[in-house]
Design a protein around this motif. Sequence first.
Motif, PDB file in Angstrom:
ATOM      1  N   LYS A 117       0.834  -1.196   0.000  1.00 22.05           N
ATOM      2  CA  LYS A 117       0.000   0.000   0.000  1.00 22.05           C
ATOM      3  C   LYS A 117       0.874   1.253   0.000  1.00 22.05           C
ATOM      4  O   LYS A 117       1.936   1.285   0.622  1.00 22.05           O
ATOM      5  CB  LYS A 117      -0.910   0.004   1.233  1.00 22.05           C
ATOM      6  N   GLN A 118       0.403   2.272  -0.698  1.00 16.77           N
ATOM      7  CA  GLN A 118       1.136   3.517  -0.772  1.00 16.77           C
ATOM      8  C   GLN A 118       1.229   4.181   0.608  1.00 16.77           C
ATOM      9  O   GLN A 118       0.259   4.208   1.357  1.00 16.77           O
ATOM     10  CB  GLN A 118       0.461   4.478  -1.751  1.00 16.77           C
ATOM     11  N   VAL A 119       2.405   4.702   0.901  1.00 16.05           N
ATOM     12  CA  VAL A 119       2.639   5.415   2.149  1.00 16.05           C
ATOM     13  C   VAL A 119       2.682   6.915   1.836  1.00 16.05           C
ATOM     14  O   VAL A 119       3.363   7.339   0.904  1.00 16.05           O
ATOM     15  CB  VAL A 119       3.960   4.979   2.794  1.00 16.05           C
ATOM     16  N   ALA A 120       1.945   7.683   2.605  1.00 18.02           N
ATOM     17  CA  ALA A 120       1.921   9.127   2.382  1.00 18.02           C
ATOM     18  C   ALA A 120       3.290   9.726   2.716  1.00 18.02           C
ATOM     19  O   ALA A 120       3.868   9.449   3.768  1.00 18.02           O
ATOM     20  CB  ALA A 120       0.839   9.781   3.239  1.00 18.02           C
ATOM     21  N   LEU A 121       3.801  10.541   1.810  1.00 13.05           N
ATOM     22  CA  LEU A 121       5.080  11.206   2.007  1.00 13.05           C
ATOM     23  C   LEU A 121       4.848  12.662   2.426  1.00 13.05           C
ATOM     24  O   LEU A 121       3.812  13.243   2.109  1.00 13.05           O
ATOM     25  CB  LEU A 121       5.899  11.167   0.711  1.00 13.05           C
ATOM     26  N   PRO A 122       5.799  13.248   3.140  1.00  8.87           N
ATOM     27  CA  PRO A 122       5.653  14.657   3.506  1.00  8.87           C
ATOM     28  C   PRO A 122       5.472  15.529   2.266  1.00  8.87           C
ATOM     29  O   PRO A 122       6.162  15.345   1.258  1.00  8.87           O
ATOM     30  CB  PRO A 122       6.978  14.977   4.218  1.00  8.87           C
ATOM     31  N   VAL A 123       4.520  16.433   2.347  1.00 11.94           N
ATOM     32  CA  VAL A 123       4.226  17.307   1.206  1.00 11.94           C
ATOM     33  C   VAL A 123       4.902  18.654   1.422  1.00 11.94           C
ATOM     34  O   VAL A 123       4.724  19.292   2.451  1.00 11.94           O
ATOM     35  CB  VAL A 123       2.702  17.503   1.043  1.00 11.94           C
ATOM     36  N   ARG A 124       5.693  19.066   0.449  1.00  8.96           N
ATOM     37  CA  ARG A 124       6.319  20.391   0.481  1.00  8.96           C
ATOM     38  C   ARG A 124       5.838  21.152  -0.749  1.00  8.96           C
ATOM     39  O   ARG A 124       6.181  20.799  -1.879  1.00  8.96           O
ATOM     40  CB  ARG A 124       7.841  20.264   0.502  1.00  8.96           C
ATOM     41  N   GLU A 125       5.061  22.142  -0.510  1.00  9.30           N
ATOM     42  CA  GLU A 125       4.389  22.844  -1.594  1.00  9.30           C
ATOM     43  C   GLU A 125       5.350  23.748  -2.382  1.00  9.30           C
ATOM     44  O   GLU A 125       6.256  24.356  -1.812  1.00  9.30           O
ATOM     45  CB  GLU A 125       3.249  23.706  -1.038  1.00  9.30           C
ATOM     46  N   PRO A 126       5.142  23.844  -3.697  1.00 14.06           N
ATOM     47  CA  PRO A 126       5.904  24.819  -4.501  1.00 14.06           C
ATOM     48  C   PRO A 126       5.573  26.230  -4.042  1.00 14.06           C
ATOM     49  O   PRO A 126       4.522  26.475  -3.442  1.00 14.06           O
ATOM     50  CB  PRO A 126       5.413  24.558  -5.927  1.00 14.06           C
ATOM     51  N   ARG A 127       6.456  27.146  -4.342  1.00 14.44           N
ATOM     52  CA  ARG A 127       6.202  28.546  -3.985  1.00 14.44           C
ATOM     53  C   ARG A 127       6.738  29.463  -5.083  1.00 14.44           C
ATOM     54  O   ARG A 127       7.715  29.133  -5.762  1.00 14.44           O
ATOM     55  CB  ARG A 127       6.849  28.896  -2.647  1.00 14.44           C
ATOM     56  N   ARG A 128       6.090  30.582  -5.242  1.00 12.98           N
ATOM     57  CA  ARG A 128       6.540  31.546  -6.252  1.00 12.98           C
ATOM     58  C   ARG A 128       7.652  32.403  -5.669  1.00 12.98           C
ATOM     59  O   ARG A 128       7.540  32.934  -4.562  1.00 12.98           O
ATOM     60  CB  ARG A 128       5.383  32.421  -6.713  1.00 12.98           C
ATOM     61  N   ILE A 129       8.722  32.550  -6.450  1.00  9.36           N
ATOM     62  CA  ILE A 129       9.844  33.369  -5.993  1.00  9.36           C
ATOM     63  C   ILE A 129      10.052  34.606  -6.872  1.00  9.36           C
ATOM     64  O   ILE A 129      10.587  35.605  -6.393  1.00  9.36           O
ATOM     65  CB  ILE A 129      11.138  32.537  -5.902  1.00  9.36           C
ATOM     66  N   VAL A 130       9.666  34.537  -8.151  1.00 12.63           N
ATOM     67  CA  VAL A 130       9.674  35.705  -9.033  1.00 12.63           C
ATOM     68  C   VAL A 130       8.492  35.592  -9.989  1.00 12.63           C
ATOM     69  O   VAL A 130       7.839  34.539 -10.092  1.00 12.63           O
ATOM     70  CB  VAL A 130      10.997  35.839  -9.841  1.00 12.63           C
ATOM     71  N   SER A 131       8.227  36.653 -10.699  1.00  9.75           N
ATOM     72  CA  SER A 131       7.122  36.665 -11.658  1.00  9.75           C
ATOM     73  C   SER A 131       7.490  35.898 -12.919  1.00  9.75           C
ATOM     74  O   SER A 131       8.665  35.612 -13.182  1.00  9.75           O
ATOM     75  CB  SER A 131       6.765  38.107 -12.014  1.00  9.75           C
ATOM     76  N   THR A 132       6.488  35.609 -13.713  1.00  4.60           N
ATOM     77  CA  THR A 132       6.730  34.939 -15.001  1.00  4.60           C
ATOM     78  C   THR A 132       7.547  35.831 -15.924  1.00  4.60           C
ATOM     79  O   THR A 132       8.348  35.331 -16.723  1.00  4.60           O
ATOM     80  CB  THR A 132       5.402  34.561 -15.661  1.00  4.60           C
ATOM     81  N   THR A 133       7.359  37.133 -15.817  1.00  7.95           N
ATOM     82  CA  THR A 133       8.129  38.071 -16.651  1.00  7.95           C
ATOM     83  C   THR A 133       9.602  38.008 -16.303  1.00  7.95           C
ATOM     84  O   THR A 133      10.470  37.933 -17.191  1.00  7.95           O
ATOM     85  CB  THR A 133       7.604  39.510 -16.464  1.00  7.95           C
ATOM     86  N   THR A 134       9.903  38.051 -15.001  1.00  2.98           N
ATOM     87  CA  THR A 134      11.302  37.948 -14.573  1.00  2.98           C
ATOM     88  C   THR A 134      11.887  36.615 -15.005  1.00  2.98           C
ATOM     89  O   THR A 134      13.051  36.541 -15.427  1.00  2.98           O
ATOM     90  CB  THR A 134      11.406  38.117 -13.050  1.00  2.98           C
ATOM     91  N   SER A 135      11.105  35.558 -14.898  1.00  2.00           N
ATOM     92  CA  SER A 135      11.579  34.238 -15.320  1.00  2.00           C
ATOM     93  C   SER A 135      11.971  34.241 -16.790  1.00  2.00           C
ATOM     94  O   SER A 135      13.010  33.687 -17.171  1.00  2.00           O
ATOM     95  CB  SER A 135      10.488  33.192 -15.064  1.00  2.00           C
ATOM     96  N   ALA A 136      11.166  34.877 -17.623  1.00  2.00           N
ATOM     97  CA  ALA A 136      11.473  34.950 -19.062  1.00  2.00           C
ATOM     98  C   ALA A 136      12.763  35.724 -19.293  1.00  2.00           C
ATOM     99  O   ALA A 136      13.584  35.373 -20.153  1.00  2.00           O
ATOM    100  CB  ALA A 136      10.312  35.596 -19.804  1.00  2.00           C
TER     101      ALA A 136
END
Length: 626
Positions: free
Chosen positions: A495-514
């Motif tokens: 059976k699958q064991v639940a793993l700790p969840v670490r959520e993604p987070r935004r660090i810069v805008s999509t414009t800066t990323s581009a």
Amino acid sequence: MAPGRPLRESAKPAAARHRRSDSQTDRRLRDGGKARTSTAARRRRRIRRVPLADGTHRLHVVLIMLAVAMSLCAGRLLQLQGFDSSAYAAESAAALTQRMPLLPSRGDITDRNGTVLAATEPAVAVTADPSLTGKQPGAFAVVIAPYLGMTVEELLPLLTKRDTHFVYLKKQVPAMTYTRMAAALAEQNLYGVFRESDPIRTYPAGSLAGPIVGFVDGDGTGKAGLESSLQSQLAGVEGQEEYESAPNGSKIPLGDSKITPAQNGYDYQLTLDSELQWVAQRRVAQQVKKAKADFGFAITMNIKTGEILALAQAPTYDSNDPKSSLKKHRNLQAVTAPYEPGSVQKILTSAALLESGHAGEGTRVSIPNRLPSGPYLIKDHFEHSDDYRLNMRGVIAKSSNIGTAMLARQMPIDQLHDYLAKFGLGKKTGIELPGESLGTLPDADMEPMTRDRVAFGQGLAVTGIQEVSAIAGLLNGGVYNPPTIIKSATDSDGKQVALPVREPRRIVSTTTSAHIRDLMRAVVDNSSTGKYSLRLDGYTSGGKTGTAQRGTARGYQGYITSYVGFAPLKDPQIITYVVVNNPKKGDPTGTQVAAPVFRDIMQYALPRYSVAPSKKAVLKPKPISW
């Protein structure tokens, strides 16, 4: 009385006779009876007689004594059977109860495709009862020696050990070997050799991902890598068997018994790709050897998920034989060993400038030949005029330390610090590997001179996993995915064991990323076209070189060369970061030492993960100067 004698005369002699008789008796008592008198006295002294009453009284005394004795026995019997019966029964049962541990099976570790990296092979510890084997030690030794790989001389002292019912003969004997040995003993009617569960941990892939997987010690406890950080989950929970035994310790066939089953450990599937790991590991090892470097590592990551596809280092070690390696090679350098990143850090500085609005791709900079910074002068790795004109794209493409420091001076020091902290520097990424370092990020009130150095990659320390994760987040539309090396886990029932969840987070805008992608494209566009070209065949890409002075306890000595790159340009999928520490042969630059390793790894990884080739692999360069 005789006739003719008067009565008075006849009476006197009689009295006289009595007196004489008494006196004679007294003399006998005084003289001849002295011995008898002393003997009687001695007898009276030796025999002590206790005066008793009559027979009835003596009988009463005896009966009273018997009644007291019987009362004491009855009281003790009442205590044992009436009041303390359960306690004494439990104590008696405990004395005859044996408890044997039931060892769980340690969980397996596999790669993302199911290739086994760590597994458990059934094995036993062979034991003996010398009270049984000591009667025929030679016969036992001759039979079991070939199976245990021991000599008769080694076995005899164990088989005849005194004052014990238990000795270990040998640990971690394959289960099949013990089965054959037990059959051979049974044929000879030899009883006294037993077994305990003692599984063997094996690593079929050997040195592949050795520092990641780690190893266990003789007791089965993880001592490095995932074997250490996941020790409790992999080990499972020990069970126990309780049974009644005879005084000699043997199990009573029909006696009470109780079994608490062991809980086997979790199985873990990693995000690693064994084949890509092998390519990366081999390529890093080749380059470390060629450059005569201290060590090197390469990290390949899925930008969209934060999954580590390969984490290779050289030198490495074989998990089956960790003792043959140096202790320092057992640590994951990309996770545990901070270093000054050099010019790769300019990507993070640029992201902070772009996101805060203090600079843009086209921001113009007139760069002097030297830039005063506190008591020091900042210089570039190449000589140029005192009025070298570059825009921000050119500052990154040419990797100008002076230009980067001048741009960083456009924003408050504490703001630069806060952005770098937001990108994950100065704290752990949370990857599931042991020994992760925090690195070092100067405080928000750092000196201006320190700010200048931090801007181009000195004066701070990062780990490889920190740096690649931050850059991947900047490329991923500005969304940071915490790095992970574990894909899934299952329990002993599948059976699958639940793993700790670490959520993604935004660090810069999509414009800066581009904009960041475009800045890194400029590095590739303006690289040489020959042997040390940074371009990938069939794919558009971006990257950044790094050649940092190597800090040591004696000051700066040697260099740390690096290269980080990604592909494709418009929709980044895979990023690879290569670091080679202290190369001593050849030109110690990121372009010549680290970039070739990056190219070979990416050329294998991109088609393997079905990343479509770019329609136009070579794009027209954008201007970098003004």
